[in-house]
Design an enzyme around this catalytic site. Structure first.
Site, PDB file in Angstrom:
ATOM      1  N   LYS A 167     -12.367  -1.525   7.387  1.00 44.49           N
ATOM      2  CA  LYS A 167     -11.686  -2.531   8.202  1.00 44.49           C
ATOM      3  C   LYS A 167     -12.140  -2.443   9.653  1.00 44.49           C
ATOM      4  O   LYS A 167     -12.630  -3.407  10.223  1.00 44.49           O
ATOM      5  CB  LYS A 167     -10.184  -2.377   8.091  1.00 44.49           C
ATOM      6  N   ASP A 206      -1.343   6.587   6.483  1.00 45.96           N
ATOM      7  CA  ASP A 206      -2.483   5.740   6.119  1.00 45.96           C
ATOM      8  C   ASP A 206      -2.714   4.798   7.305  1.00 45.96           C
ATOM      9  O   ASP A 206      -1.857   3.964   7.613  1.00 45.96           O
ATOM     10  CB  ASP A 206      -2.115   4.946   4.851  1.00 45.96           C
ATOM     11  N   TRP A 264       0.827  -1.215   0.000  1.00 50.30           N
ATOM     12  CA  TRP A 264       0.000   0.000   0.000  1.00 50.30           C
ATOM     13  C   TRP A 264       0.858   1.259   0.000  1.00 50.30           C
ATOM     14  O   TRP A 264       0.535   2.244  -0.685  1.00 50.30           O
ATOM     15  CB  TRP A 264      -0.988  -0.009   1.164  1.00 50.30           C
TER      16      TRP A 264
HETATM   17  C1  LIG Z   1      -3.378  -0.034   4.550  1.00 55.26           C
HETATM   18  C2  LIG Z   1      -4.271   0.066   3.351  1.00 55.26           C
HETATM   19  N1  LIG Z   1      -4.225   1.163   2.582  1.00 55.26           N
HETATM   20  C3  LIG Z   1      -4.988   1.288   1.497  1.00 55.26           C
HETATM   21  C4  LIG Z   1      -5.855   0.296   1.111  1.00 55.26           C
HETATM   22  C5  LIG Z   1      -6.702   0.496  -0.124  1.00 55.26           C
HETATM   23  O1  LIG Z   1      -7.974   0.791   0.294  1.00 55.26           O
HETATM   24  P1  LIG Z   1      -9.181   1.059  -0.701  1.00 55.26           P
HETATM   25  O2  LIG Z   1      -9.590  -0.269  -1.236  1.00 55.26           O
HETATM   26  O3  LIG Z   1     -10.218   1.682   0.192  1.00 55.26           O
HETATM   27  O4  LIG Z   1      -8.733   1.988  -1.760  1.00 55.26           O
HETATM   28  C6  LIG Z   1      -5.953  -0.864   1.866  1.00 55.26           C
HETATM   29  C7  LIG Z   1      -6.907  -1.908   1.457  1.00 55.26           C
HETATM   30  O5  LIG Z   1      -6.983  -2.992   1.866  1.00 55.26           O
HETATM   31  C8  LIG Z   1      -5.126  -0.982   3.014  1.00 55.26           C
HETATM   32  O6  LIG Z   1      -5.152  -2.096   3.754  1.00 55.26           O
END
Ligand SMILES: Cc1ncc(COP(=O)(O)O)c(C=O)c1O
Length: 360
Positions: free
Chosen positions: A195, A171, A101
């Site tokens: 989550k 994040d 991510w």
């Molecule tokens: C730490 C983290 N950041 C970003 C994301 C991406 O999220 P989204 O699907 O809401 O764009 C995730 C998705 O699992 C994640 O676990």
């Protein structure tokens, strides 16, 4: 009705009390004669929902007055672009890459300016958090970026990096509200809610006011400008209203549970049960450097892909769902977010114990 123990990494388990209360209000929200899904986002009833959701979140996280709380759409991934578009005044940013991510966020930012990867744990499949006490933070960096809890690999920053005075952007999608945080240490904290907080479709951004300006990169769309949403109190356009309503209910649930200190203690107790089992097991092994272990996402393997697949299949039959590891790493992963009860982890450990006895 039969509910399973759902170890999904996201969308993920929500508190049963919240789901039941939403079900009760489905056809008639507090005498309005309609569902929250059906009502105007400009109505008095919805105004009360979004205002109290924000107030409860502010109380839970102790958010200082000079921070705005924004309820946005586009998932966490949209923030990968919004952050550089709004914050990259010098067109330079430093990224600490501790998983997929953070890597995706860095690649997206590279479309808008110079991205320096000032630390990474890719050399060991992201199984640890690098020492971030004295990194070569760029003189002209607009911000330093981290993914605080790495959902796929199961690592967590136990200490924030030393950003040498630069703005920290984090994040927190997979550790949101799992423990207390000092908001004043960050410029931006954001996360998708699917989550730990609510249904997919809402991303919450907590941002220091001085970072909200009209001075964004040329061509930044109105909808991707923080100021648009800050000025309109998250009601510039139709917000993800039903999702915000559920988030609000989860905030109330967290308050009724005793707030984030209590959640931290509960989460530590749950995680310890599983990690202690992994540490003594002859079959299962945790994949993460112990000091960097996440309280939320616990990856583990048997070392044998066939056995892993058998485990996931038999666990599902026993009512323990979504234990397959992320497609990029394999093995297993148990996500044990706030709403996973201690009994769920007990059931998982009992099942692992039995599986080990039968298959070793
Ligand atoms: C730490 C983290 N950041 C970003 C994301 C991406 O999220 P989204 O699907 O809401 O764009 C995730 C998705 O699992 C994640 O676990």
């Amino acid at each position: 009705m039969s509910r399973v123990y759902n170890f999904s990494a996201g969308p993920a388990v929500l508190p049963e009390e919240v789901l039941k209360s939403a079900a009760e209000e489905m056809l008639d929200y507090k005498g309005t004669g309609m569902s929250v899904m059906e009502m105007s986002h400009r109505s008095k009833a919805f105004e009360e929902i979004i205002t109290s959701a924000e107030a409860d979140l502010r109380e839970l996280m102790n958010i200082p007055d000079n921070y705005k709380v924004l309820f946005l759409q586009g998932g966490a991934s949209q923030q990968f672009a919004m952050i550089p578009m709004n914050l990259m005044k010098n067109k330079v940013a430093d990224y600490i890459v501790t998983g997929q991510w953070a890597k995706k966020a860095a690649s997206e930012a590279a479309k808008y300016g110079k991205v320096n990867k000032i630390a990474s744990s890719e050399d060991k499949t992201f199984s640890y958090i690098p020492d971030c006490s004295d990194l070569p933070v760029s003189e002209d960096a607009d911000y330093v970026y981290i993914c605080e809890n790495n959902t796929i690999y199961g690592t967590k920053f136990k200490e924030l990096p030393n950003t040498k005075g630069k703005t920290l952007v984090a994040d927190v999608s997979s550790c949101f509200l799992s423990e207390p945080v000092d908001v004043s240490k960050y410029g931006v904290i954001y996360g998708g809610v699917q989550k730990n907080i609510g249904p997919a479709g809402v991303v919450i951004v907590i941002i220091r006011e001085d970072l909200i300006t009209e001075d964004v990169l040329p061509g930044t769309p109105t909808m991707l400008t923080y100021k648009t949403h800050a000025d309109a109190k998250s009601l510039y356009n139709t917000p993800p209203a039903y999702g915000i309503y559920i988030c609000g209910k989860v905030f109330k649930w967290l308050k009724s549970m005793g707030g984030l200190e209590t959640m931290k203690a509960r989460n530590e107790k749950k995680a310890a049960l599983l990690y202690d089992f992994l540490d003594q097991s002859k079959m299962f092994k945790g994949t993460v450097e112990p000091k960097d272990r996440s309280l939320m996402n616990v990856p583990f393997v048997t070392g044998n892909a066939e056995l892993d697949a058998k485990f996931v299949k038999e666990a599902k039959a026993a009512g323990l769902e979504n234990l397959k590891g992320h497609r990029s790493v394999g093995g297993m992963r148990a996500s044990i977010y706030n709403a996973m009860p201690y009994e769920g982890v007990e059931a998982l450990v009992a099942f692992m114990n039995k599986f080990e006895e039968e298959n070793l």
